[in-house]
Scaffold this motif. Structure first.
Motif, PDB file in Angstrom:
ATOM      1  N   HIS A  91      43.548  40.366  43.283  1.00 19.48           N
ATOM      2  CA  HIS A  91      43.057  38.721  43.231  1.00 19.48           C
ATOM      3  C   HIS A  91      44.177  38.046  44.340  1.00 19.48           C
ATOM      4  O   HIS A  91      45.193  38.816  44.867  1.00 19.48           O
ATOM      5  N   ASP A  92      43.142  37.277  44.731  1.00 22.18           N
ATOM      6  CA  ASP A  92      44.136  36.397  46.184  1.00 22.18           C
ATOM      7  C   ASP A  92      45.896  35.671  45.377  1.00 22.18           C
ATOM      8  O   ASP A  92      46.795  35.399  45.922  1.00 22.18           O
ATOM      9  N   ASP A  93      45.033  35.524  43.582  1.00 24.65           N
ATOM     10  CA  ASP A  93      46.527  34.429  43.387  1.00 24.65           C
ATOM     11  C   ASP A  93      48.113  35.506  43.277  1.00 24.65           C
ATOM     12  O   ASP A  93      49.204  35.193  43.014  1.00 24.65           O
ATOM     13  N   PHE A  94      47.752  36.807  43.253  1.00 23.17           N
ATOM     14  CA  PHE A  94      49.030  38.088  43.969  1.00 23.17           C
ATOM     15  C   PHE A  94      49.156  38.005  44.933  1.00 23.17           C
ATOM     16  O   PHE A  94      50.526  38.524  45.708  1.00 23.17           O
ATOM     17  N   ASP A 130      32.653  48.895  37.967  1.00 23.25           N
ATOM     18  CA  ASP A 130      32.608  48.694  39.050  1.00 23.25           C
ATOM     19  C   ASP A 130      33.002  47.999  40.046  1.00 23.25           C
ATOM     20  O   ASP A 130      33.985  47.977  40.989  1.00 23.25           O
ATOM     21  N   TYR A 131      33.044  47.085  39.974  1.00 27.70           N
ATOM     22  CA  TYR A 131      33.546  45.908  40.817  1.00 27.70           C
ATOM     23  C   TYR A 131      34.710  45.353  40.820  1.00 27.70           C
ATOM     24  O   TYR A 131      34.743  45.550  42.254  1.00 27.70           O
ATOM     25  N   ALA A 132      35.777  45.120  39.890  1.00 32.34           N
ATOM     26  CA  ALA A 132      36.801  45.754  39.929  1.00 32.34           C
ATOM     27  C   ALA A 132      37.080  46.379  40.653  1.00 32.34           C
ATOM     28  O   ALA A 132      38.046  46.499  41.326  1.00 32.34           O
ATOM     29  N   HIS A 133      36.920  47.457  40.913  1.00 30.95           N
ATOM     30  CA  HIS A 133      37.239  49.152  41.305  1.00 30.95           C
ATOM     31  C   HIS A 133      36.857  48.748  43.332  1.00 30.95           C
ATOM     32  O   HIS A 133      37.270  48.976  43.583  1.00 30.95           O
TER      33      HIS A 133
END
Length: 185
Positions: free
Chosen positions: A89-92, A165-168
């Motif tokens: 995530h962009d936050d990281f 699936d999206y998260a990967h």
């Protein structure tokens, strides 16, 4: 005793609030990369690390020392509430003070039973629980979705089954990971 480590501006009632900086007037000013922590062995019943662990221990020896200190000060059964930005995530990714991603596998490396199983199976995972003489078990994992994906689910434009699936495949699907880690002594 309950600790809110790296509290920053998010001080919590009922907890001893600890931070490296005096900016927000924590109960105790202490750098979590300096050892030992100012707490007795087996004295802590609950720990909150909310958006802290990803900032600590760029050097692996320091990170392992942090884990050993958490173990030393905790009682058997102590629950450690860890909240971190998802590493995709962009936050990281956008924060230059983030020194390491914290994942489920990262924390699983400190589980003695898993270490023993991996050794038996010939897995390549580093048995950090055995090496560092600690034992933590993941009790619960929850994911907080990015608002875009929360909205897509609410609007029935994406099924929950597709999220793994999206998260990967994609960044910015999961915003935050919440992990409950239990100390086993």
């Amino acid at each position: 005793m309950k600790l809110n480590l790296g509290c920053g501006s998010k001080k919590k009632d009922g907890f001893i609030n600890v931070d490296k900086y005096d900016t927000y007037k924590p109960d105790i000013v202490h750098d979590l990369e300096n050892f030992p922590y100012p707490f007795k062995d087996n004295s802590v019943t609950e720990i909150l690390l909310s958006h802290v662990l990803e900032h600590l221990g760029q050097n692996p020896d320091i990170f392992n020392s942090i884990i050993k200190e958490l173990y030393r000060i905790s009682i058997n059964g102590c629950l450690i509430d860890i909240r971190v930005p998802h590493p995709r995530h962009d936050d990281f990714l956008s924060d230059p003070t983030h020194v390491r991603p914290i994942t489920i596998l990262t924390l699983s490396l400190y589980d003695k039973q898993l270490n023993l199983k991996w050794e038996k199976d010939g897995a390549a995972n580093t048995p950090l629980a055995i090496i560092n003489n600690v034992n933590f078990v993941i009790k619960d994992v929850r994911y907080k979705l990015d608002q875009k994906y929360e909205n897509l689910i609410k609007e029935n434009k994406v099924k929950k089954e597709k999220l793994d699936d999206y998260a990967h495949k994609y960044n910015n699907v999961i915003k935050e990971i919440k992990i409950i880690w239990e100390v086993i002594k």
